[in-house]
Design a protein around this motif. Structure first.
Motif, PDB file in Angstrom:
ATOM      1  N   ASP A  39       0.838  -1.194   0.000  1.00 21.63           N
ATOM      2  CA  ASP A  39       0.000   0.000   0.000  1.00 21.63           C
ATOM      3  C   ASP A  39       0.876   1.247   0.000  1.00 21.63           C
ATOM      4  O   ASP A  39       2.053   1.194   0.393  1.00 21.63           O
ATOM      5  N   ASP A 103      -3.539  -3.374  -3.497  1.00 21.70           N
ATOM      6  CA  ASP A 103      -4.639  -2.475  -3.162  1.00 21.70           C
ATOM      7  C   ASP A 103      -5.141  -1.818  -4.456  1.00 21.70           C
ATOM      8  O   ASP A 103      -4.798  -0.688  -4.769  1.00 21.70           O
ATOM      9  N   VAL A 130      -7.240  -6.517  -4.876  1.00 24.63           N
ATOM     10  CA  VAL A 130      -8.388  -6.402  -3.985  1.00 24.63           C
ATOM     11  C   VAL A 130      -8.694  -4.912  -3.878  1.00 24.63           C
ATOM     12  O   VAL A 130      -7.957  -4.165  -3.233  1.00 24.63           O
ATOM     13  N   LYS A 132     -11.397  -1.651  -3.044  1.00 27.67           N
ATOM     14  CA  LYS A 132     -12.503  -1.310  -2.138  1.00 27.67           C
ATOM     15  C   LYS A 132     -13.738  -0.850  -2.910  1.00 27.67           C
ATOM     16  O   LYS A 132     -14.853  -0.905  -2.391  1.00 27.67           O
ATOM     17  N   VAL A 172     -15.831  -6.442  -1.462  1.00 37.24           N
ATOM     18  CA  VAL A 172     -14.594  -5.959  -2.077  1.00 37.24           C
ATOM     19  C   VAL A 172     -14.577  -6.542  -3.496  1.00 37.24           C
ATOM     20  O   VAL A 172     -15.335  -7.458  -3.803  1.00 37.24           O
ATOM     21  N   THR A 193      -9.222 -12.646   5.392  1.00 37.74           N
ATOM     22  CA  THR A 193     -10.201 -11.762   6.032  1.00 37.74           C
ATOM     23  C   THR A 193     -11.037 -12.496   7.084  1.00 37.74           C
ATOM     24  O   THR A 193     -12.253 -12.556   6.991  1.00 37.74           O
ATOM     25  N   ARG A 197     -13.124  -6.454   6.923  1.00 39.88           N
ATOM     26  CA  ARG A 197     -13.520  -6.409   5.515  1.00 39.88           C
ATOM     27  C   ARG A 197     -12.319  -6.542   4.582  1.00 39.88           C
ATOM     28  O   ARG A 197     -12.375  -7.242   3.578  1.00 39.88           O
ATOM     29  N   LEU A 198     -11.222  -5.859   4.922  1.00 37.59           N
ATOM     30  CA  LEU A 198     -10.027  -5.917   4.071  1.00 37.59           C
ATOM     31  C   LEU A 198      -9.025  -6.959   4.555  1.00 37.59           C
ATOM     32  O   LEU A 198      -8.973  -7.273   5.743  1.00 37.59           O
ATOM     33  N   THR A 202      -3.388  -6.153   3.660  1.00 38.56           N
ATOM     34  CA  THR A 202      -3.659  -4.778   3.246  1.00 38.56           C
ATOM     35  C   THR A 202      -3.688  -3.859   4.466  1.00 38.56           C
ATOM     36  O   THR A 202      -3.150  -2.750   4.447  1.00 38.56           O
ATOM     37  N   ARG A 203      -4.328  -4.315   5.514  1.00 37.88           N
ATOM     38  CA  ARG A 203      -4.418  -3.514   6.742  1.00 37.88           C
ATOM     39  C   ARG A 203      -3.040  -3.245   7.337  1.00 37.88           C
ATOM     40  O   ARG A 203      -2.734  -2.130   7.771  1.00 37.88           O
TER      41      ARG A 203
END
Length: 217
Positions: A39, A103, A130, A132, A172, A193, A197-198, A202-203
């Motif tokens: 990211d 992302d 992935v 959003k 997503v 996950t 949600r993510l 990614t988080r």
DNA sequence: GCGACAG
DNA sequence: ATCTTGTCGC
């Protein structure tokens, strides 16, 4: 290799050329041991790109790169804004990832060559996109429970899956990046996950690039 | 021609 | 992406 494009026209030409190198099959889809999340965070023209590697949802490696934007955000050319810094960050890892979780979109792109495809082709590593929100294609709302999916269709072709990763939360948009099939890609995303949600990847990358950007101002 | 438009 | 508090719900 290829000169990095300086204009949108050159960038589109490069996508048209590299798109043919995408491998949308499960050729590199053995269950991954090391999964990387990528990211980028921005503050004006400054940016921080982060890559975090997880093994069974636990961090085992990370890398951050500070830099400056060299390409404006143009829908469809998003990758040119983030790739230079992300590739540099990938090069600073100790561990080579078995899967890149990007992302943004993969094949769900106007020219079938979104960020995930571009990173996959450049590195040769399996990758999935992935996003959003949707970028291209039409779809039906997937069922309300975790695991529900629906096709993302563009020009009569399934370019991705709309995936509900948590009950009653916005879905997503998952699409193939490189060396992985769509079904396997969705399977991997659901495995990443378990709670939010993510994807955890990614988080983790999101948190890292944001704090790196702040801590450098 | 008019909107829509990953992050 | 980023600007931004509290608030509703699990």
């Amino acid at each position: 290799m290829h000169p990095w494009p300086a204009t949108p026209e050159q960038a589109i030409a490069l996508q048209e050329e590299l798109r043919h190198q995408v491998d949308p099959t499960d050729s590199g889809a053995e269950p991954p041991r090391y999964v990387a999340g990528l990211d980028v965070a921005y503050d004006g023209d400054r940016l921080a790109a982060a890559v975090v590697v997880l093994q069974e949802l636990r961090e085992v490696d990370r890398a951050v790169v500070l830099g400056r934007t060299t390409f404006p955000y143009v829908p469809g050319l998003f990758a040119f804004r983030e790739i230079p810094a992300l590739v540099e960050a990938l090069g600073r890892l100790r561990i080579t990832p078995d899967l890149l979780v990007c992302d943004g979109q993969g094949l769900a792109h106007p020219r079938r060559f979104g960020l995930a495809c571009h990173l996959g082709v450049l590195t040769g590593l399996p990758s999935v996109g992935v996003a959003k929100t949707a970028f291209v294609g039409s779809w039906a709302e997937p069922g309300p429970s975790r695991g529900a999916t629906s096709d993302l269709v563009l020009d009569g072709e399934v370019v991705g899956q709309v995936v509900r990763t948590q009950n009653k939360t916005k879905p997503v948009f998952v699409s193939v990046g490189h060396r992985i099939g769509l079904g396997t890609a969705v399977e991997r995303v659901l495995g990443l996950t378990p709670r939010y949600r993510l994807p955890e990847t990614t988080r983790a990358a999101d948190h890292l690039c944001r704090q790196a950007l702040k801590g450098s101002s």
